[in-house]
Design an enzyme around this catalytic site. Structure first.
Site, PDB file in Angstrom:
ATOM      1  N   ASP A  92      21.885  54.324  24.355  1.00  0.00           N
ATOM      2  CA  ASP A  92      21.747  53.788  25.862  1.00  0.00           C
ATOM      3  C   ASP A  92      20.441  53.564  25.928  1.00  0.00           C
ATOM      4  OD1 ASP A  92      22.978  53.286  28.652  1.00  0.00           O
ATOM      5  OD2 ASP A  92      21.464  55.003  28.870  1.00  0.00           O
ATOM      6  N   ASP A  97      95.320  27.795  80.488  1.00  0.00           N
ATOM      7  CA  ASP A  97      95.343  28.398  79.159  1.00  0.00           C
ATOM      8  C   ASP A  97      95.528  27.436  78.013  1.00  0.00           C
ATOM      9  OD1 ASP A  97      95.391  29.982  76.963  1.00  0.00           O
ATOM     10  OD2 ASP A  97      96.765  31.586  77.768  1.00  0.00           O
ATOM     11  N   HIS A 110      26.495  51.593  44.188  1.00  0.00           N
ATOM     12  CA  HIS A 110      26.489  50.325  45.124  1.00  0.00           C
ATOM     13  C   HIS A 110      27.501  49.451  44.810  1.00  0.00           C
ATOM     14  CE1 HIS A 110      25.265  47.730  48.269  1.00  0.00           C
ATOM     15  NE2 HIS A 110      25.339  46.875  47.802  1.00  0.00           N
TER      16      HIS A 110
END
Length: 1448
Positions: free
Chosen positions: A1145, A522, A1168
Site C-alpha cells: 500500500d 315485464d 465521504h
C-alpha cells in the site's frame, strides 16, 4: 360416525321423517340430521352412542341445557334435534320441533314435582343448591364432592374450537360452555392444550396476573393463625391454580359458604380472551358499514359479531347498537329504519328490511326487465308439498296473502306498514284500516317525458341511462307530431316516444277491459297476469308456474288493454299474483322494446393524482387543411355521442393535431395526452402480456373477430370528462375555437387500455359461463374463438357472441371477421394444425440509420420465437449509446455476416405446433458462441411449440454456466406464463461441471429437472479457485492506487519471499489499478499461486469465475488464470496494519495519493465516497480542520452541485412527527421526520394506501415515542385504517392546510434533502429501497449541524433523554412540594412555619416562607407532609414527626 345413522330403525324412523323442522314449514327431519347431530356431539365432547336410547338422550339434554344461555345457534339446533329424538324414542307423538320442546318441558316439570326417593334423600343430604352439579365435581355414594378429570373429548373439542375459529368472538361462549363447573386445575389443562398460540397465551397470562394482583389488593390476608378445621382464604395465585392443590380448590368450591374459585378464574380468562379476540379481530365497530349490495341480515350478523369483540361496557354496547346500527346502514335500509321510528326492536328492523339490498335490488329489477327468454321459466313444486292444511301467511308490505314481505314484488313501502303514514311504527298505529302509500299513483301522473333535441348525445354520455321505450304511440304531452327524419344512432326510435327509466320498476297505469289497474311491464314474462278484476266473457281454468309454485288462474281471450294510448288485444290471466304483470304477449303488439345507450356498462371512477389539477396546455397553431379535417372528424364524433361541446367554464385543455393515415388521403385525429397522463392516477394492467399461439390447444373450428371502435364503446367517468377538453382553433383567430370533451375512452390516454380490458372481461364473463365449450382468448380488441363443435354449430355460437357484444354496444365488423384459415391474429398466422409469425420482409438498404436498425432488430426478435438460430448481438452493438434516430450507422463486418445469416434462416418458412396437455414439455438449449444462446420448446421431436434466443450480459464479467442458468430461468418463466408448468430441460453441460458450480457458487434453492445432451459446444468451467491456501506456493500481496485528478496511478505486488514490483500507469482508476496488480502477479507467478488483495471489487470479479468479459483487462486476467494449475485468492481489509498489505500500500501510494499532513484524511475521503457526509461530521469524526473537511466536500462531483444543506430547527414538542409521501423513480417513499431533531425514518411502500401507511405508523410508534403526527390531507392519511392505528397507539393526528406545502415545512424540506442524498449514492445500490435506507443512515448519523452541532440521531436521543429527565425532575419537584417545613432560626428557639419545601439536600434544605427563600440546616428543620392547616407549638405534629418515614 356413519353408524349413527342407524339410531332409529323401522317405524321409529318413519315417525322421525314425518316431523316438521318448524311449525307451518315445508322441511322435515331426515336421516342426515341424525348424522349431523352425532358429529356435533363429538365436537361438544359428548358420547354420540347415547343417542340410541331415550335415557341416553335425556342425559345429553341435561348435559347441554346449562350451556343454552351462552351457546351458539349450532348448540341450540343440537338441543332441539335431541329433544325430537327423545320424543320419538318414548313414542310421544309430535308434529314439529316446537311441540317436542313443549312436551319435554312438561315432562321435566312433572319430574320436579314427583322426585324419586333416592333423589329426595340426596337433596336432603346436600341442601345447598349453589354447589355445581355439573362435571368435573360429582357427588360420590357417601355424599362427598370429588373431582372428576376433564374428558379427552372435552379437551379435543376445545382444541378444535381454537384451531377452527382462530380466536374469533365465538370462542368465548364455546369456552364458557365447555368449562362449566371446572376447577382452576381443569382450566389450566384447557389452556395448556392450546399452548401453540404463544402470543395469545402470553396476553392471557398478563391479564390473569393483573386480575390476581387486583384480587390480592381487595382481599388482604387476615393476621394470625388459621382456626382448626377452617380452610385458608385463597390468594390470587391460588385462584389461578399456581399455588393451590386440587384438594384445596375442591374444598373452596364446596365449602359453606363456597368460594367459587373456578368461576372467578373463568371470569379472568374470559377477560383475557376478550382482549385476544380484539387483537385477532381488529375490525372496529365503527368500520362495520352495510355495503350497497349487502342484505340487511348479513350486515346485522357482521355488526353483532364485531360488537361481541369490542371491549366496552354493556351500556356503551347498547348505545352502539341504537345509533351505529341505523347510522351505518346503506341508504335504502336507512330510510326504512328511520321510518320505523326510534326504539324499534331488532326483529322489526329485520322484518322491515327483508329483501332490500341497495343497488342489488335495483339490479334484480333491471335483470328481470331485460330477460329475453322465449319460454317462461316455470317453477314447479313437488305435489307432496300440498299435503295437509298450512297456515296462511300475509305480506306486511302489500297486505296480500301467499308470500312474505322479503319475497314481495310490489314496490317497497316507507313509513308505517299498516296506515302508510310516516313518523310512527306499525305497533303504535291507531288507524283501523290499511291504506297503501302507492294508491296515489293510480292516476296518470307518470306522464311520458320527451327527449330534448340533443338527447342522443346525452344518452351516449350517461351509461346509466337505460330506458324502456314504447314505440309509435301518442304522446300524452300533446305534441303528437313528434320530430321525424332526425338522425338516429344505433336504431334509436324517433324522439316523440314515451320512455320509462329502469332505475325503478316500470309500473304504469293501464286500462284492462275498461278498468284502471297498476301493472308491471315485464319483458321477461310470456303471459299477462292480473289480480282481482272482473272481465266479461267466458274463461277457461288454467294452472301456471308462478312465484312460489303453481297458481290457478282464469284465462280470458280477446281482452283489450290500453297502455300509454296504445291498444292491443290478447289473452289475460286472472289469479292471485303478488303483482300485476303485462307480459310479452301485449308488449310486442304495442312495440315496446328495451333500448340501451352506447354502453350500458357502469363507468369505472377515475381520479387525478392527489394534489394535482387537470392539464392546461395551449393549443398550437394548425394549418387550414388540418383544421378542416379535424372539424369534420369532430362533427361526426359529436353526432355519434363520443364527444360533447363545452363552454368557457372548463379551464382545461390538451393540444390536438392531425396526420394522414398510411396509404390514404384520409386524416387521423391525434390528441397529445402526455400532460394528462402525468396527472392521471396510476392503473394496474389487467393483462400482463399477450397470449401466445404455442399455448393454444388444437381446435376443430376457429374464428377470429375484431371489436370495432373498441375504446369509443366504453364510457368515461362523468366527473373525469372535463379533463379531456380540447380545442379546434380557427385560421387567423377568425372565431373562438370550438371546445369539446370526451364522453368515451380517448385514444392515447393512459387509462383506456386497462379500463377497456376490464370492461370487456366483465362483459364476456357470463357468455363464457353459458358457453363452456368455447375457448375465447381476448387481448384488447382482438378475439380468438375456438371450439371442437361442428362448423355450423361453431358459427352459430360465434353469432351468439357477436349478438351478446352488440347488446352492450360493441360491434364486430364483418370486414375483420375471419371465418376461414389462415387466421391473422396478434401478428401471428394460425392454421388448423400449425402456426407461424406473419410474413417478415427484411429491408435491403445501402445506408442504415439508427431507426432502421431498431426496426430491423424488432422484426428479428419477433421472428426468433419460431425461427431457431436468429442472432442480433452484432446489430445491437451498432446502436449502443445515446444516438439520434436519423444518425447514419455503418454496418461492421460481423453485423453484415449476422444479417446475412438471418436472411438465410428466414427464407424457409417455419411453423410451430399447438399444445397437447397430455404430453410432456421439453426445452433444449444450445450455445451459439459470443454470449448468444438459442432454445426450442417442443413435445414431439422436430415439432417445436416455440423457439427463442438469449444474449443478455447481466453483468460485465460472466461465464457460460452463469449465462446458462439465466437462459434456464428465462425459459422456465416463459413456460409458466404460456402453459402453466415448467418443461424438462436438455442442457449442453455435464452433470459434474453443473453440480460443481451450483454447490460452490450458485445461491439458489430451485433447480429444474434436466438431463445432459451432447450438443457441441459443451459448457465447461475453464479454471477453478482453491478454497484453502496452497502450501508451498508463493504469496503475492497486490494493490493499486490512482489519483482522481491526474488519472495517474501505480500497481504492484510484494511477495512473502521478499520480491516486489511496482509499475506506473496513466489514464487509470483505482479499480483498474487493482486489476492491473492482479494481472502483474499472475504473469510473474508460477503454476501455483496465493494472491491477497484488499479490493472487494477484484475479489467479486474473480470469485464469480468469469470466462468472458467486456473489459480487455479482465479478459487478460482470465487467460492467465486458465494457464495456472492451482490458484487461491484471499481478501484482507486495507489500512489495518497487515504486513504485506501495508507494505505494498505504501509503495503504490507514493506520489499518487494526496497527503495533507493529517492521518485522518484518507479515512475521511473513503467515508465521504461511501456516505457523502457533510464537512461538520468529517471534521468531528476524523479531527480535520474545517478547511480540509470543506475541501473534501468541494472536490466531490456529487456534493458540489447544490452546496451544503442549510440546517435549521423548529422548536417543537419532542413527540411531534411530520409524515408525507414523495415519489422517485416511479416508486412511493413514505417519509417521517421528528420535527424537533430532524431525525428521519423513510421506507419505499408498494402502494399509497391507508393499510401501508398505518403499518408504517405502527412501526414508527414501536421504535420512538410518537405523540402527534402531522400529515397532509392525502387519502391514505385520512383513511379509516390510519385513524384506527392512531387510536390504538394513542397518537394524535393533525392535518396541514390543503395544497400549502409550508404547513408541512419540516417534511417537505426533508423530502428534498433525502432525494439529494439518494442522488449522491444511487449508483452504490441496485434497488431504490436499498438506496433509501442508505440515505436515511447517512442523514441521521453522517451529517452534523443545527442545534448542538449533533447528528440528527444523536439529537433525537438527547432530546428524548432530556425530556425523560425533565419529566422525572418535575415529578420529584411536585413530590417535594407536597411537604412542609417547620424550622428554627438561629436567634429564636421557637418553631416557625409551615414553610414550602423547594429543595432538600444532604446538609440543608431550601424553603420559601412568606415569599422569602431561605437556606436552613437540616438539624434545625422538621419536614412533614401537608395534612392541612396545623398549629405550630408545643405538642404539635411537627415535634413528633419523623421525616424519614414520610420522605425518601
Amino acid at each position: 360416525m356413519g353408524a349413527r345413522a342407524s339410531v332409529l330403525t323401522g317405524g321409529k324412523l318413519d315417525q322421525w321423517e314425518k316431523i316438521y323442522l318448524r311449525p307451518g314449514g315445508k322441511k322435515k327431519y331426515m336421516m342426515k340430521h341424525l348424522v349431523w347431530a352425532s358429529r356435533e356431539l363429538e365436537r361438544f365432547a359428548c358420547n354420540p352412542g347415547l343417542m340410541d336410547t331415550a335415557e341416553g338422550c335425556a342425559q345429553l339434554l341435561r348435559q347441554l341445557e346449562p350451556a343454552l344461555k351462552t351457546g351458539s345457534e349450532g348448540l341450540r339446533s343440537l338441543f332441539n334435534t335431541l329433544a325430537v329424538l327423545y320424543c320419538v324414542h318414548n313414542n310421544i307423538k309430535v308434529q314439529n320441533t316446537q311441540e317436542a320442546l313443549e312436551k319435554l318441558r312438561e315432562k321435566m316439570k312433572a319430574e320436579q314435582k314427583e322426585p324419586e326417593p333416592e333423589q329426595a334423600a340426596g337433596a336432603a343430604a346436600a341442601p345447598e343448591s349453589s354447589i355445581s352439579r355439573n362435571y368435573p365435581l360429582v357427588q360420590n355414594a357417601q355424599g362427598q364432592m370429588v373431582h372428576q378429570p376433564l374428558s379427552p373429548r372435552t379437551l379435543n373439542a376445545w382444541v378444535k374450537v381454537v384451531e377452527e375459529k382462530a380466536f374469533n368472538p365465538e370462542v368465548i361462549p364455546m369456552f364458557m360452555a365447555l368449562s362449566e363447573g371446572a376447577t382452576p386445575q381443569d382450566l389450566n389443562t384447557m389452556l395448556n392444550t392450546v399452548g401453540g398460540h404463544q402470543a395469545a397465551m402470553q396476553m392471557l397470562k398478563e391479564v390473569i396476573n393483573e386480575e390476581a394482583a387486583e384480587w390480592d389488593r381487595g382481599h388482604p390476608v387476615h393476621m394470625g393463625p388459621i382456626p382448626p378445621g377452617q380452610v385458608r382464604e385463597p390468594r390470587g395465585s391460588d385462584i389461578a391454580g399456581t399455588t393451590s392443590t386440587l384438594a384445596e380448590q375442591v374444598a373452596w368450591m364446596t365449602a359453606n359458604p363456597p368460594v367459587p374459585v373456578g368461576d372467578i378464574y373463568r371470569r379472568w380468562i374470559v377477560l383475557g380472551l376478550n382482549k385476544i379476540v380484539r387483537m385477532y379481530s381488529p375490525a372496529s365497530i365503527l368500520d362495520i358499514k352495510q355495503g350497497p349490495k349487502e342484505t340487511f341480515r348479513d350486515y346485522v350478523d357482521r355488526f353483532y359479531k364485531t360488537l361481541r369483540a369490542e371491549q366496552a361496557t354493556q351500556e356503551v354496547k347498547n348505545w352502539m347498537t341504537e345509533t351505529l346500527l341505523v347510522q351505518n346502514a346503506n341508504p335504502d335500509c336507512k330510510n326504512i329504519l328511520r321510518a320505523l321510528g326510534p326504539g324499534a326492536s331488532l326483529e322489526e328492523m329485520m322484518t322491515a328490511c327483508q329483501g332490500v339490498g341497495g343497488p342489488a335490488h335495483k339490479a334484480r329489477v333491471l335483470a328481470e326487465a331485460m330477460t329475453q327468454a322465449q319460454t317462461a321459466t316455470s317453477v314447479f313444486m313437488q305435489r307432496g308439498n300440498f299435503k295437509g292444511i298450512r297456515k296462511t301467511i300475509k305480506c306486511f308490505n302489500c297486505g296480500k296473502e301467499g308470500h312474505l314481505a322479503r319475497n314481495c314484488k310490489a314496490p317497497r313501502k316507507k313509513g308505517c306498514w299498516k296506515c302508510g303514514q310516516e313518523g310512527h311504527q306499525m305497533k303504535d298505529c291507531r288507524s283501523g284500516e290499511r291504506q297503501f302509500f302507492r294508491e296515489g299513483l293510480a292516476s296518470l301522473q307518470r306522464e311520458a317525458r320527451k327527449f330534448p333535441p340533443d338527447n342522443n348525445k346525452e344518452r351516449a354520455n350517461s351509461p346509466s341511462n337505460r330506458e324502456l321505450w314504447v314505440s309509435g304511440g301518442e304522446d300524452h304531452t300533446g305534441d303528437r307530431e313528434g320530430r321525424k327524419g332526425e338522425d338516429r344512432e344505433l336504431s334509436v326510435p324517433t324522439l316523440n316516444f314515451p320512455q320509462i327509466t329502469l332505475w325503478q320498476r316500470p309500473i304504469l297505469t293501464v286500462k284492462i277491459g275498461g278498468e284502471i289497474k297498476e301493472a308491471l311491464l315485464d319483458t321477461g314474462a310470456d303471459d299477462t297476469v292480473i289480480e282481482e278484476i272482473q272481465l266479461e266473457g267466458k274463461w277457461k281454468p288454467k294452472m301456471i308456474g308462478g312465484i312460489g309454485g303453481f297458481i290457478k288462474v282464469k284465462q280470458y281471450d280477446n281482452v283489450i288493454i290500453e297502455i300509454q294510448g296504445k291498444k292491443a288485444v290478447g289473452t289475460v290471466l286472472v289469479g292471485p299474483t303478488p303483482v300485476n304483470i303485462i307480459g310479452r304477449n301485449f308488449l310486442t303488439q304495442i312495440g315496446c322494446t328495451l333500448n340501451f345507450p352506447i354502453s350500458p356498462i357502469e363507468t369505472i371512477p377515475v381520479k387525478l393524482k392527489p394534489g394535482m389539477d387537470g392539464p392546461r396546455v395551449k393549443q398550437w397553431p394548425l394549418t387550414e387543411e388540418k383544421i378542416k379535417a379535424l372539424t369534420e372528424i369532430c362533427t361526426e364524433m359529436e353526432k355519434e355521442g363520443k364527444i360533447s361541446r363545452i363552454g368557457p367554464e372548463n379551464p382545461y385543455n390538451t393540444p390536438i393535431f392531425a396526420i394522414k393515415k398510411k396509404d390514404s388521403t384520409k386524416w387521423r385525429k391525434l390528441v397529445d395526452f402526455r400532460e394528462l397522463n402525468k396527472r392521471t392516477q396510476d392503473f394496474w394492467e389487467v393483462q400482463l402480456g399477450i397470449p401466445h399461439p404455442a399455448g393454444l390447444k388444437k381446435k376443430k373450428s376457429v374464428t377470429v373477430l375484431d371489436v370495432g371502435d373498441a375504446y369509443f364503446s366504453c364510457p368515461l367517468d362523468e366527473n373525469f370528462r372535463k379533463y379531456t377538453a380540447f380545442t379546434i382553433p380557427s385560421v387567423n383567430n377568425e372565431t373562438p375555437g370550438i371546445r369539446y370533451q370526451y364522453n368515451v375512452l380517448p385514444q392515447g390516454w393512459k387509462g383506456s387500455p386497462a379500463i377497456f380490458q376490464s370492461t370487456m372481461t366483465k362483459i364476456l364473463e357470463p357468455f363464457r359461463k353459458n358457453n363452456p365449450e368455447l375457448v375465447i382468448y381476448q387481448y384488447m380488441d382482438d378475439l380468438y374463438v375456438g371450439s371442437d363443435l361442428e362448423i355450423t354449430q361453431h358459427r352459430e355460437a360465434v353469432e351468439r357472441l357477436r349478438s351478446h357484444l352488440l347488446t352492450w354496444g360493441f360491434t364486430t365488423p364483418d370486414k375483420k371477421h375471419q371465418k376461414e384459415p389462415p387466421f391473422l391474429w396478434m401478428g401471428y398466422e394460425l392454421h388448423p394444425d400449425k402456426w407461424t409469425v406473419q410474413t417478415i420482409q427484411l429491408p435491403e438498404k445501402d445506408t442504415w440509420t439508427v431507426n432502421d436498425i431498431q426496426q430491423l432488430v424488432g422484426k428479428l426478435n419477433w421472428a426468433s420465437q419460431i425461427y431457431p438460430g436468429i442472432k442480433v448481438k452484432q446489430l445491437c452493438k451498432l446502436i449502443r449509446g445515446a444516438k439520434a434516430l436519423t444518425e447514419v450507422v455503418t454496418l461492421t463486418r460481423e453485423a453484415e455476416l449476422e444479417l446475412a445469416e438471418n436472411r438465410e434462416i428466414l427464407k424457409e418458412p417455419v411453423h410451430g405446433a399447438y399444445y397437447n396437455p397430455d404430453k410432456e414439455l421439453i426445452a433444449e438449449i444450445q450455445k451459439q458462441g459470443q454470449g448468444q444462446w438459442t432454445y426450442q420448446i417442443y413435445q414431439d421431436l422436430h415439432k417445436n411449440l416455440k423457439t427463442g434466443k438469449y444474449a443478455k450480459m447481466r453483468s460485465t464479467h460472466t461465464n457460460d454456466i452463469r449465462q446458462l442458468t439465466e437462459v434456464v430461468q428465462k425459459v422456465a418463466l416463459e413456460s409458466i406464463v404460456i402453459w402453466g408448468k415448467t418443461p424438462k430441460f436438455r442442457l449442453p453441460v455435464q452433470k459434474e461441471v453443473w453440480e460443481t458450480w451450483w454447490t460452490e457458487y450458485w445461491q439458489a434453492t430451485w433447480i429444474p429437472d434436466w438431463e445432459f445432451v451432447n450438443t457441441p459446444p459443451l459448457v465447461k468451467l475453464w479454471y477453478q479457485l482453491e478454497t484453502e491456501p496452497i502450501s508451498g506456493a508463493e504469496t503475492y500481496y497486490v494493490d493499486g492506487a490512482a489519483n482522481r485528478e491526474t488519472k495517474l496511478g501505480k500497481a504492484g505486488f510484494v511477495t512473502d519471499r521478499g520480491r516486489q514490483k511496482v509499475t506506473s500507469i496513466s489514464e487509470t482508476t483505482n479499480q483498474q489499478a487493482e486489476l492491473q496488480a492482479v494481472l502483474m502477479a499472475l504473469q510473474d507467478a508460477g503454476q501455483e499461486v496465493n494472491i491477497v488483495t484488499d479490493s472487494q471489487y477484484v475479489l467479486g470479479i474473480i470469485h464469480s469465475q468469469p470466462d468472458k468479459s467486456e473489459s480487455e483487462l479482465v479478459n487478460q486476467i482470465i487467460e492467465e488464470l486458465i494457464k495456472k494449475e492451482r490458484i487461491y485468492l484471499s481478501w484482507v481489509p486495507a489500512h489495518k496494519g497487515i504486513g504485506g498489505n501495508e507494505q505494498i500500500d505504501k509503495l503504490v501510494s507514493t506520489g499518487i495519493r494526496k497527503v495533507l499532513f493529517l492521518d485522518g484524511i484518507d479515512k475521511a475521503q473513503e467515508e465521504h465516497e461511501r456516505y457523502h457526509s457533510n464537512w461538520k461530521a468529517m471534521a468531528s469524526d476524523f479531527n480535520l480542520p474545517p478547511i480540509v473537511a470543506k475541501e473534501i466536500v468541494a472536490s466531490c462531483d456529487k456534493c458540489q452541485l447544490k452546496g451544503e444543506a442549510i440546517h435549521g430547527q423548529i422548536n417543537c414538542s419532542p413527540g411531534v412527527w411530520q409524515l408525507d409521501c414523495t415519489h422517485l423513480e416511479g416508486k412511493i417513499i413514505l417519509v417521517a421526520v421528528h420535527v424537533a431533531s430532524g431525525y428521519l425514518e423513510a421506507e419505499v411502500i408498494p402502494a399509497e394506501t391507508g393499510q401501508e401507511t398505518a403499518y408504517f405508523i405502527l412501526k414508527l410508534a414501536g421504535r420512538w415515542p410518537v405523540k402527534v403526527i402531522h400529515t397532509d390531507n392525502g387519502s391514505n392519511f385520512t383513511s379509516a385504517t390510519v385513524k384506527a392505528a392512531c387510536w390504538w397507539a394513542n397518537i394524535q393526528q393533525e392535518f396541514g392546510i390543503p395544497y400549502n406545502p409550508q404547513s408541512q415545512g419540516a417534511v417537505e424540506s426533508m423530502n428534498k434533502e433525502l432525494k439529494k442524498i439518494i442522488g449522491q449514492i444511487r449508483d452504490q445500490a441496485e434497488h431504490l429501497k436499498t438506496a433509501v435506507q442508505m440515505a436515511v443512515f447517512i442523514h441521521n448519523f453522517k451529517r452534523k449541524g443545527g442545534i448542538g452541532g449533533y447528528t440528527a440521531g444523536e439529537r433525537i436521543i438527547d432530546i428524548i433523554a432530556t425530556d425523560i429527565q425533565t419529566t422525572k425532575l418535575q415529578t420529584q419537584i411536585l413530590k417535594v412540594q407536597n411537604f412542609r417545613v417547620y424550622y428554627r432560626d438561629s436567634r429564636e428557639p421557637t418553631w416557625k412555619g409551615p414553610a414550602k419545601l423547594l429543595w432538600k439536600g444532604e446538609g440543608a434544605v431550601v424553603i420559601q416562607d412568606n415569599g422569602d427563600i431561605k437556606v436552613v440546616p437540616r438539624r434545625k428543620a422538621k419536614i412533614i407532609r401537608d395534612y392541612g392547616k396545623q398549629m405550630a407549638g408545643d405538642g404539635c405534629v411537627a415535634s413528633g414527626q419523623d421525616e424519614s418515614q414520610d420522605m425518601e
